[in-house]
Scaffold this motif. Structure first.
Motif, PDB file in Angstrom:
ATOM      1  N   ASN A  30       0.814  -1.210   0.000  1.00  0.00           N
ATOM      2  CA  ASN A  30       0.000   0.000   0.000  1.00  0.00           C
ATOM      3  C   ASN A  30       0.852   1.267   0.000  1.00  0.00           C
ATOM      4  O   ASN A  30       1.987   1.280   0.493  1.00  0.00           O
ATOM      5  N   ILE A  31       0.291   2.334  -0.521  1.00  0.00           N
ATOM      6  CA  ILE A  31       0.941   3.650  -0.476  1.00  0.00           C
ATOM      7  C   ILE A  31       1.204   4.027   0.976  1.00  0.00           C
ATOM      8  O   ILE A  31       0.332   3.899   1.842  1.00  0.00           O
ATOM      9  N   GLY A  32       2.415   4.484   1.236  1.00  0.00           N
ATOM     10  CA  GLY A  32       2.791   4.867   2.593  1.00  0.00           C
ATOM     11  C   GLY A  32       3.446   3.762   3.394  1.00  0.00           C
ATOM     12  O   GLY A  32       4.009   4.012   4.449  1.00  0.00           O
ATOM     13  N   ASN A 115      -1.166  -3.626   8.361  1.00  0.00           N
ATOM     14  CA  ASN A 115      -2.021  -3.265   7.234  1.00  0.00           C
ATOM     15  C   ASN A 115      -3.416  -3.031   7.799  1.00  0.00           C
ATOM     16  O   ASN A 115      -4.136  -3.977   8.117  1.00  0.00           O
ATOM     17  N   GLU A 116      -3.763  -1.769   7.953  1.00  0.00           N
ATOM     18  CA  GLU A 116      -5.009  -1.439   8.640  1.00  0.00           C
ATOM     19  C   GLU A 116      -6.241  -1.853   7.841  1.00  0.00           C
ATOM     20  O   GLU A 116      -7.312  -2.090   8.421  1.00  0.00           O
ATOM     21  N   GLU A 117      -6.113  -1.935   6.524  1.00  0.00           N
ATOM     22  CA  GLU A 117      -7.253  -2.353   5.707  1.00  0.00           C
ATOM     23  C   GLU A 117      -7.583  -3.821   5.947  1.00  0.00           C
ATOM     24  O   GLU A 117      -8.752  -4.202   5.996  1.00  0.00           O
ATOM     25  N   GLU A 118      -6.558  -4.654   6.095  1.00  0.00           N
ATOM     26  CA  GLU A 118      -6.764  -6.093   6.271  1.00  0.00           C
ATOM     27  C   GLU A 118      -6.699  -6.511   7.732  1.00  0.00           C
ATOM     28  O   GLU A 118      -7.106  -7.629   8.070  1.00  0.00           O
ATOM     29  N   GLY A 119      -6.126  -5.647   8.601  1.00  0.00           N
ATOM     30  CA  GLY A 119      -6.013  -5.988  10.009  1.00  0.00           C
ATOM     31  C   GLY A 119      -4.955  -7.031  10.304  1.00  0.00           C
ATOM     32  O   GLY A 119      -5.038  -7.741  11.314  1.00  0.00           O
ATOM     33  N   VAL A 120      -3.945  -7.116   9.430  1.00  0.00           N
ATOM     34  CA  VAL A 120      -2.880  -8.081   9.613  1.00  0.00           C
ATOM     35  C   VAL A 120      -1.532  -7.390   9.437  1.00  0.00           C
ATOM     36  O   VAL A 120      -1.423  -6.326   8.816  1.00  0.00           O
ATOM     37  N   VAL A 121      -0.485  -8.015   9.965  1.00  0.00           N
ATOM     38  CA  VAL A 121       0.868  -7.471   9.854  1.00  0.00           C
ATOM     39  C   VAL A 121       1.501  -7.937   8.549  1.00  0.00           C
ATOM     40  O   VAL A 121       1.287  -9.073   8.110  1.00  0.00           O
ATOM     41  N   GLU A 122       2.296  -7.053   7.945  1.00  0.00           N
ATOM     42  CA  GLU A 122       3.000  -7.381   6.716  1.00  0.00           C
ATOM     43  C   GLU A 122       4.466  -7.005   6.823  1.00  0.00           C
ATOM     44  O   GLU A 122       4.862  -6.207   7.672  1.00  0.00           O
ATOM     45  N   LYS A 123       5.265  -7.572   5.928  1.00  0.00           N
ATOM     46  CA  LYS A 123       6.695  -7.290   5.850  1.00  0.00           C
ATOM     47  C   LYS A 123       7.264  -7.997   4.630  1.00  0.00           C
ATOM     48  O   LYS A 123       6.542  -8.692   3.919  1.00  0.00           O
TER      49      LYS A 123
END
Length: 222
Positions: A30-32, A115-123
């Protein structure tokens, strides 16, 4: 034992951000948000210099998940969503992730985010979808300076591979030709000493990514 990792020759990195941009595109970041951030380290005084321009220097430092040997993010995850695979990479099972962000807080390199849209952590995943098919991680494949190399670091960093430079080999210059050709780090980059190989600060987690830096002061505390 296998430990997939990326080694970056910082003397070759020009700070073009191709690694960061191509990573966002292929992984839909995502942007940002970023899976790779390229930091400018410096300007710092040159050894024996005045500390004033032009006696200063800097280098660029790409920072992403270090796919640690002993990842604290895995230890603190209450659902085992964060886990270490047999290939040494640290991955996130989004179906198990509850967005508690314990892993985000435990990471010493600040490379995880919610990732606030999905409610999960990403990396960074080291492009697991690409390496499973025998391709290079996108950030390695798209490195304009031929600074990044990927492989099993347990086999020695000289054996890690990157895309071959067709201008130096007389090979094909189309995308498929460049994408499919490989060169080892040991055969391509300038010579370096073992003392010129660095890691980000180790707080007991054992970061697997490595960086080569010659003739400059390492300042890799992030």
């Amino acid at each position: 034992m296998t430990q997939y990792a990326i080694v970056t020759d910082l003397n070759r990195c020009v700070g073009c951000l191709a690694c960061s941009v191509s990573c966002k595109v292929i992984n839909g970041v995502n942007i940002g948000d970023f899976w790779i951030k390229v930091l400018r380290i410096g300007p710092n005084p040159k050894p024996g210099g005045s500390g004033q321009w032009p006696d200063v220097e800097h280098y660029y430092l790409p920072v992403q998940c270090q796919h640690c040997e002993h990842p604290e993010c895995v230890e603190v995850c209450p659902t085992e969503a964060s886990h270490k695979r047999e290939d040494g990479t640290v991955q996130i099972n989004k179906e198990k992730c509850i967005g508690c962000q314990f892993c985000v807080m435990s990471c010493p390199y600040s490379v995880r985010y919610l990732n606030e849209e999905e409610g999960v952590v990403e990396k960074c995943t080291l492009c697991e979808q690409r390496i499973a098919q025998g391709s290079l991680p996108q950030c390695v494949a798209q490195c304009n300076g031929r600074a990044r190399y990927f492989g099993d670091i347990e086999q020695g960093i000289e054996n890690l591979v990157g895309p071959r430079d067709p201008k130096h080999t007389g090979g094909s210059v189309d995308y498929e030709g460049v994408e499919g050709a490989r060169v080892t780090l040991g055969d391509y980059v300038e010579p370096f000493e073992e003392s010129e190989v660095y890691h980000l600060t180790d707080v007991g987690n054992g970061p697997s990514m490595a960086y080569i830096l010659r003739s400059r002061d390492w300042k890799g505390e992030v």
